[in-house]
Design a protein around this motif. Structure first.
Motif, PDB file in Angstrom:
ATOM      1  N   THR A   1       0.792  -1.229   0.000  1.00 21.18           N
ATOM      2  CA  THR A   1       0.000   0.000   0.000  1.00 21.18           C
ATOM      3  C   THR A   1       0.825   1.280   0.000  1.00 21.18           C
ATOM      4  OG1 THR A   1      -0.098   0.135   2.424  1.00 21.18           O
ATOM      5  CG2 THR A   1      -1.764  -1.231   1.332  1.00 21.18           C
ATOM      6  N   GLY A   2       2.084   1.223   0.435  1.00 15.36           N
ATOM      7  CA  GLY A   2       2.870   2.437   0.591  1.00 15.36           C
ATOM      8  C   GLY A   2       2.359   3.347   1.691  1.00 15.36           C
ATOM      9  N   VAL A   3       1.532   2.800   2.590  1.00 15.30           N
ATOM     10  CA  VAL A   3       0.897   3.595   3.627  1.00 15.30           C
ATOM     11  C   VAL A   3       1.918   4.030   4.674  1.00 15.30           C
ATOM     12  CG1 VAL A   3       0.345   1.669   5.187  1.00 15.30           C
ATOM     13  CG2 VAL A   3      -1.196   3.645   5.062  1.00 15.30           C
ATOM     14  N   ARG A   4       1.620   5.111   5.367  1.00 17.14           N
ATOM     15  CA  ARG A   4       2.432   5.529   6.516  1.00 17.14           C
ATOM     16  C   ARG A   4       2.171   4.526   7.632  1.00 17.14           C
ATOM     17  NH1 ARG A   4       6.887   7.658   7.443  1.00 17.14           N
ATOM     18  NH2 ARG A   4       7.094   9.662   8.489  1.00 17.14           N
ATOM     19  N   LEU A   5       3.247   3.958   8.181  1.00 21.05           N
ATOM     20  CA  LEU A   5       3.064   2.897   9.172  1.00 21.05           C
ATOM     21  C   LEU A   5       4.037   3.080  10.326  1.00 21.05           C
ATOM     22  CD1 LEU A   5       2.369  -0.839   8.480  1.00 21.05           C
ATOM     23  CD2 LEU A   5       4.037  -0.210  10.235  1.00 21.05           C
ATOM     24  N   ARG A   6       3.517   2.947  11.528  1.00 16.45           N
ATOM     25  CA  ARG A   6       4.299   3.099  12.746  1.00 16.45           C
ATOM     26  C   ARG A   6       4.189   1.828  13.587  1.00 16.45           C
ATOM     27  NH1 ARG A   6       8.223   6.703  14.774  1.00 16.45           N
ATOM     28  NH2 ARG A   6       8.059   6.843  17.045  1.00 16.45           N
ATOM     29  N   VAL A   7       5.339   1.252  13.964  1.00 14.72           N
ATOM     30  CA  VAL A   7       5.329   0.095  14.854  1.00 14.72           C
ATOM     31  C   VAL A   7       5.702   0.546  16.259  1.00 14.72           C
ATOM     32  CG1 VAL A   7       5.751  -1.697  13.127  1.00 14.72           C
ATOM     33  CG2 VAL A   7       7.691  -0.498  14.121  1.00 14.72           C
ATOM     34  N   ASP A   8       4.926   0.065  17.225  1.00 11.90           N
ATOM     35  CA  ASP A   8       5.134   0.430  18.620  1.00 11.90           C
ATOM     36  C   ASP A   8       4.359  -0.562  19.473  1.00 11.90           C
ATOM     37  OD1 ASP A   8       5.344   1.668  21.169  1.00 11.90           O
ATOM     38  OD2 ASP A   8       5.272   3.674  20.288  1.00 11.90           O
ATOM     39  N   ARG A   9       4.958  -1.038  20.554  1.00 16.25           N
ATOM     40  CA  ARG A   9       4.224  -1.916  21.463  1.00 16.25           C
ATOM     41  C   ARG A   9       3.007  -1.208  22.031  1.00 16.25           C
ATOM     42  NH1 ARG A   9       8.742  -4.106  25.554  1.00 16.25           N
ATOM     43  NH2 ARG A   9       6.910  -5.098  26.482  1.00 16.25           N
ATOM     44  N   ASP A  10       3.093   0.115  22.182  1.00 11.55           N
ATOM     45  CA  ASP A  10       1.973   0.931  22.653  1.00 11.55           C
ATOM     46  C   ASP A  10       1.243   1.456  21.417  1.00 11.55           C
ATOM     47  OD1 ASP A  10       0.263   2.903  23.593  1.00 11.55           O
ATOM     48  OD2 ASP A  10       1.643   3.557  25.168  1.00 11.55           O
ATOM     49  N   ARG A  11       0.119   0.817  21.092  1.00  5.59           N
ATOM     50  CA  ARG A  11      -0.604   1.201  19.880  1.00  5.59           C
ATOM     51  C   ARG A  11      -1.168   2.615  19.973  1.00  5.59           C
ATOM     52  NH1 ARG A  11      -1.123  -4.209  18.520  1.00  5.59           N
ATOM     53  NH2 ARG A  11      -0.587  -4.567  20.692  1.00  5.59           N
ATOM     54  N   TYR A  12      -1.468   3.125  21.178  1.00  4.87           N
ATOM     55  CA  TYR A  12      -1.922   4.507  21.286  1.00  4.87           C
ATOM     56  C   TYR A  12      -0.827   5.471  20.841  1.00  4.87           C
ATOM     57  CZ  TYR A  12      -2.554   9.106  23.248  1.00  4.87           C
ATOM     58  OH  TYR A  12      -2.603  10.480  23.389  1.00  4.87           O
ATOM     59  N   ARG A  13       0.403   5.239  21.302  1.00  2.00           N
ATOM     60  CA  ARG A  13       1.506   6.120  20.891  1.00  2.00           C
ATOM     61  C   ARG A  13       1.709   6.068  19.381  1.00  2.00           C
ATOM     62  NH1 ARG A  13       6.378   4.641  24.931  1.00  2.00           N
ATOM     63  NH2 ARG A  13       6.407   2.936  23.405  1.00  2.00           N
ATOM     64  N   ALA A  14       1.575   4.878  18.792  1.00  2.21           N
ATOM     65  CA  ALA A  14       1.710   4.765  17.339  1.00  2.21           C
ATOM     66  C   ALA A  14       0.612   5.560  16.640  1.00  2.21           C
ATOM     67  CB  ALA A  14       1.650   3.294  16.921  1.00  2.21           C
ATOM     68  N   ALA A  15      -0.627   5.432  17.122  1.00  2.76           N
ATOM     69  CA  ALA A  15      -1.748   6.146  16.509  1.00  2.76           C
ATOM     70  C   ALA A  15      -1.585   7.654  16.662  1.00  2.76           C
ATOM     71  CB  ALA A  15      -3.064   5.680  17.137  1.00  2.76           C
ATOM     72  N   LYS A  16      -1.099   8.105  17.819  1.00  2.00           N
ATOM     73  CA  LYS A  16      -0.890   9.532  18.053  1.00  2.00           C
ATOM     74  C   LYS A  16       0.169  10.081  17.110  1.00  2.00           C
ATOM     75  CE  LYS A  16      -1.905  13.178  20.566  1.00  2.00           C
ATOM     76  NZ  LYS A  16      -3.262  13.767  20.538  1.00  2.00           N
TER      77      LYS A  16
END
Length: 343
Positions: A127-142
């Motif tokens: 997809t080429g989407v912007r993607l963030r990996v983090d054990r804390d999914r809230y921090r990734a979403a923020k």
């Protein structure tokens, strides 16, 4: 002796999906697991533990059982549909299998799979989407919201209650369903079956063209994972799967339910020599040495982890999720609802 052993059906304990006795130790631990996870859900429900929202709509894709059910292909399909509708989505993921799971990072096309995780690498490649990996999914979403994403899709986050969500999508394996219906480790469930009834959408992953034991029920949306190509890992033109019809092939699957992949190939007329590996398996050269010079076909999720291990006649078999148009209409209507939280 443990009953967790490799087979065409994967590395799950046999009693999860077969009619065999459940070890007493597993039953006792299941009671402890139920108490601990139940308390955690209660604390969030009562507000004693706080769920946090990133300020843009959040779609969580997950399942109730341990292991795969088709979450990643559905996540890819959702991202692609959102982009087609004019959204700028981002994906939050834990990134299972990363070498340093404690460190958050952005994942792009150049990120080594060891640092990204197999599923994030696959999502970005598609997809080429912007993607963030983090054990804390809230921090990734923020972080995604701060980077300009106007909707966050969380891959495998149904039990990550710290991230407040607007839409929940449960994915169900149409063949194995909930196994013996017990909580881990007596069964495959991470949460009780009733938890799925509270999700906004319930998607059932059905084999293309049906399949023995596969079914969907009332209020469930059918999803088919379609595969029709094999792509050489060393580069070159893709060929139709039918090109292997009538021939023996080695089939490699390190996913939650390897038998789905093997059965799909058999359904296309291939004579499959199955090789099942644990979900998120880190491959070594010896893993792909089978002693006979047959073509090797593997899932995309496995192929992204085999950089440097590629040999002639090794192929990736990509899949794409197909869902009814009515599902997309319902999802987009829910996303457009006035109660969606937006910055």
């Amino acid at each position: 002796m443990s009953d967790r052993r490799p087979s065409a059906r994967g590395w799950a304990p046999r009693h999860w999906y077969q009619d065999v006795p459940i070890p007493l130790s597993a039953k006792l631990l299941s009671g402890v697991y139920a108490a601990v996870t139940g308390l955690r859900r209660w604390l969030y429900r009562k507000g004693l533990k706080r769920a946090r929202h990133p300020g843009v709509p959040v779609i969580v894709v997950g399942n109730l059982v341990a292991g795969g059910a088709g979450k990643t292909p559905l996540t890819i399909a959702i991202v692609e549909r959102l982009k087609a509708e004019g959204f700028n989505p981002g994906v939050a993921s834990r990134g299972h299998g990363r070498a340093d799971a404690r460190t958050a990072r952005w994942v792009d096309a150049g990120t080594p799979v060891e640092e990204a995780g197999d599923e994030p690498a696959l999502i970005v490649a598609h997809t080429g989407v912007r993607l963030r990996v983090d054990r804390d999914r809230y921090r990734a979403a923020k972080a995604l919201a701060a980077d300009g994403c106007d909707v966050v899709v969380c891959d495998d986050g149904l039990q990550h209650y710290r991230l407040a969500r607007d839409i929940e999508v449960e994915v169900i394996d149409g063949q194995r369903r909930y196994g013996n219906g017990r909580l881990m480790p007596a069964g495959p469930l991470r949460e009780p079956v009733a938890r799925g009834q509270r999700c906004d959408f319930r998607v059932v992953n059905l084999p293309d063209g049906g399949g023995e034991g596969a079914r969907s029920g009332f209020g469930e949306w059918p999803m088919h994972l379609l595969a029709d190509r094999a792509i050489p890992l060393l580069g070159g033109r893709a060929c139709p799967l039918e090109a292997f019809s009538g021939h023996r092939v080695h089939a490699v699957a390190g996913i939650g339910n390897p038998e789905r992949f093997f059965a799909m190939l058999r359904g296309r007329g291939l004579a499959v020599v199955p090789h099942a590996f644990p979900d998120h398996h880190a491959y070594r050269p010896s893993d792909l040495e089978f002693g006979s010079p047959l073509p090797v076909l593997m899932t995309e999720k496995d192929a992204v982890k085999c950089a440097g291990l590629h040999a002639d006649q090794h192929y990736s078999v990509p899949v794409r999720a197909r869902l009814p148009e009515a599902f997309w209409v319902a999802l987009l209507e829910r996303l457009a609802a006035p109660d969606m939280r937006r910055t």
